[in-house]
Every structure is written in C-alpha cells, then in structure tokens.
Design a protein around this motif. Structure first.
Motif, PDB file in Angstrom:
ATOM      1  N   LEU A 170      99.883  19.937 111.343  1.00  0.00           N
ATOM      2  CA  LEU A 170     100.787  18.729 111.970  1.00  0.00           C
ATOM      3  C   LEU A 170     102.255  18.840 112.637  1.00  0.00           C
ATOM      4  CD1 LEU A 170      99.561  15.817 109.667  1.00  0.00           C
ATOM      5  CD2 LEU A 170      98.766  16.519 111.985  1.00  0.00           C
ATOM      6  N   PHE A 171     103.003  19.771 111.910  1.00  0.00           N
ATOM      7  CA  PHE A 171     104.321  19.972 112.410  1.00  0.00           C
ATOM      8  C   PHE A 171     104.238  21.558 113.083  1.00  0.00           C
ATOM      9  CE2 PHE A 171     104.845  17.081 108.892  1.00  0.00           C
ATOM     10  CZ  PHE A 171     105.623  15.953 109.516  1.00  0.00           C
ATOM     11  N   ASN A 172     104.739  21.579 114.337  1.00  0.00           N
ATOM     12  CA  ASN A 172     104.763  22.826 115.024  1.00  0.00           C
ATOM     13  C   ASN A 172     106.194  23.266 115.166  1.00  0.00           C
ATOM     14  OD1 ASN A 172     102.094  22.770 115.468  1.00  0.00           O
ATOM     15  ND2 ASN A 172     102.382  21.749 117.511  1.00  0.00           N
ATOM     16  N   LYS A 173     107.152  22.954 114.282  1.00  0.00           N
ATOM     17  CA  LYS A 173     108.494  23.246 114.199  1.00  0.00           C
ATOM     18  C   LYS A 173     108.717  24.376 113.266  1.00  0.00           C
ATOM     19  CE  LYS A 173     110.313  18.877 115.175  1.00  0.00           C
ATOM     20  NZ  LYS A 173     111.299  18.255 115.576  1.00  0.00           N
ATOM     21  N   THR A 174     109.417  25.338 113.908  1.00  0.00           N
ATOM     22  CA  THR A 174     109.562  26.963 113.157  1.00  0.00           C
ATOM     23  C   THR A 174     110.938  26.743 112.416  1.00  0.00           C
ATOM     24  OG1 THR A 174     110.664  27.771 115.012  1.00  0.00           O
ATOM     25  CG2 THR A 174     108.121  27.813 114.741  1.00  0.00           C
ATOM     26  N   SER A 175     111.746  25.607 112.050  1.00  0.00           N
ATOM     27  CA  SER A 175     112.763  25.796 111.080  1.00  0.00           C
ATOM     28  C   SER A 175     112.587  26.187 109.841  1.00  0.00           C
ATOM     29  CB  SER A 175     113.546  24.418 111.305  1.00  0.00           C
ATOM     30  OG  SER A 175     114.200  24.356 110.486  1.00  0.00           O
ATOM     31  N   ILE A 215     112.224  23.367 107.410  1.00  0.00           N
ATOM     32  CA  ILE A 215     111.028  22.466 107.554  1.00  0.00           C
ATOM     33  C   ILE A 215     109.915  23.120 107.052  1.00  0.00           C
ATOM     34  CG2 ILE A 215     109.411  21.409 109.393  1.00  0.00           C
ATOM     35  CD1 ILE A 215     111.828  19.837 109.224  1.00  0.00           C
ATOM     36  N   SER A 265      99.467  21.497 102.092  1.00  0.00           N
ATOM     37  CA  SER A 265     100.520  22.025 102.897  1.00  0.00           C
ATOM     38  C   SER A 265     100.111  22.775 104.096  1.00  0.00           C
ATOM     39  CB  SER A 265     101.154  23.023 101.917  1.00  0.00           C
ATOM     40  OG  SER A 265     101.896  22.835 100.823  1.00  0.00           O
ATOM     41  N   ILE A 287     107.377  21.827 103.851  1.00  0.00           N
ATOM     42  CA  ILE A 287     106.014  22.023 104.325  1.00  0.00           C
ATOM     43  C   ILE A 287     105.328  22.499 103.225  1.00  0.00           C
ATOM     44  CG2 ILE A 287     104.260  22.610 105.650  1.00  0.00           C
ATOM     45  CD1 ILE A 287     106.036  22.009 108.180  1.00  0.00           C
ATOM     46  N   MET A 318      99.975  19.747 106.714  1.00  0.00           N
ATOM     47  CA  MET A 318     101.067  19.750 106.975  1.00  0.00           C
ATOM     48  C   MET A 318     101.566  20.740 108.031  1.00  0.00           C
ATOM     49  SD  MET A 318     102.302  16.853 105.734  1.00  0.00           S
ATOM     50  CE  MET A 318     103.895  16.666 105.724  1.00  0.00           C
ATOM     51  N   LEU A 319     101.119  21.884 107.806  1.00  0.00           N
ATOM     52  CA  LEU A 319     101.506  23.206 108.827  1.00  0.00           C
ATOM     53  C   LEU A 319     100.696  22.820 109.990  1.00  0.00           C
ATOM     54  CD1 LEU A 319     101.071  26.525 106.568  1.00  0.00           C
ATOM     55  CD2 LEU A 319     103.045  25.555 107.735  1.00  0.00           C
TER      56      LEU A 319
END
Length: 107
Positions: A42-47, A50, A36, A54, A39-40
């Motif tokens: 790698l992905f910078n989306k704040t949805s 998502i 986790s 994650i 994954m946090l």
C-alpha cells in the motif's frame, strides 16, 4: 542421585509444530507478516522511518514467537509473568488433613 530428577529434554517438543511452535504462535506470526506485506504494497514511500513502521507488526510477531530456554517462546513467558503478577497472592491449603479441622475431645 542427590535429589536430581531426570526429565527427557524433548517431552514437549513432540507436541509442538517443528519442535518450537504452537498453532497460536504460527497464527500470530503469519498475521504479523501478512499485515506488514500488505502495508508494504500500500505504501510506496522509501523513507527509513516509514519502512520501520511498516515492518513493525512482523518484527513484533517474530519477537513474540522467538524460542527462549525453559519456555517455548517469549509469548508464553510473558503470559506466565502477567498471570503471576495479576494472580491471587493468597494460597489456601487444599490437601489431606488427618482430622479435617474437627476438634478433638481429650476425655
């Protein structure tokens, strides 16, 4: 004592890490949390959806190693349930028998 058996409550706790976890439990928990965390990063989306997806590996790992009464965690409980459901249903007697199935001669 009306057939009540006295078993110390802490007989297995001394064999567990921190009184709750086996090495396998800690490996499952650490792998879920590390996955986790990666994954946090790698992905910078704040949805929110998502973020929940994650964090799902860490949440599942935490759920599996969560302590419950009479079992040391939910993973052990699920393992026992699956073994019971998929296990053999016909039990064969293996014990002491006086004549071990030999027929007696009544002469």
């Amino acid at each position: 004592m009306n057939n009540n058996y006295l078993i110390p409550a802490n007989t297995k706790k001394s064999q567990l890490i921190l009184g709750f976890f086996t090495p396998t439990d800690l490996i499952i928990f650490v792998v879920g949390c590390v996955w986790s965390f990666i994954m946090l990063l790698l992905f910078n989306k704040t949805s929110m959806t998502i973020l929940i997806l994650i964090m799902l590996p860490a949440l599942i790992a935490t759920f599996l190693v969560l302590p419950v009464p009479h079992y040391h965690n939910i993973l052990q409980l699920l393992t026992n349930v699956v073994n019971f459901i998929t296990g053999r249903r016909r039990y064969y007697w293996k014990g002491w028998v006086k004549d071990e199935g030999l027929e007696r001669n009544n002469n």
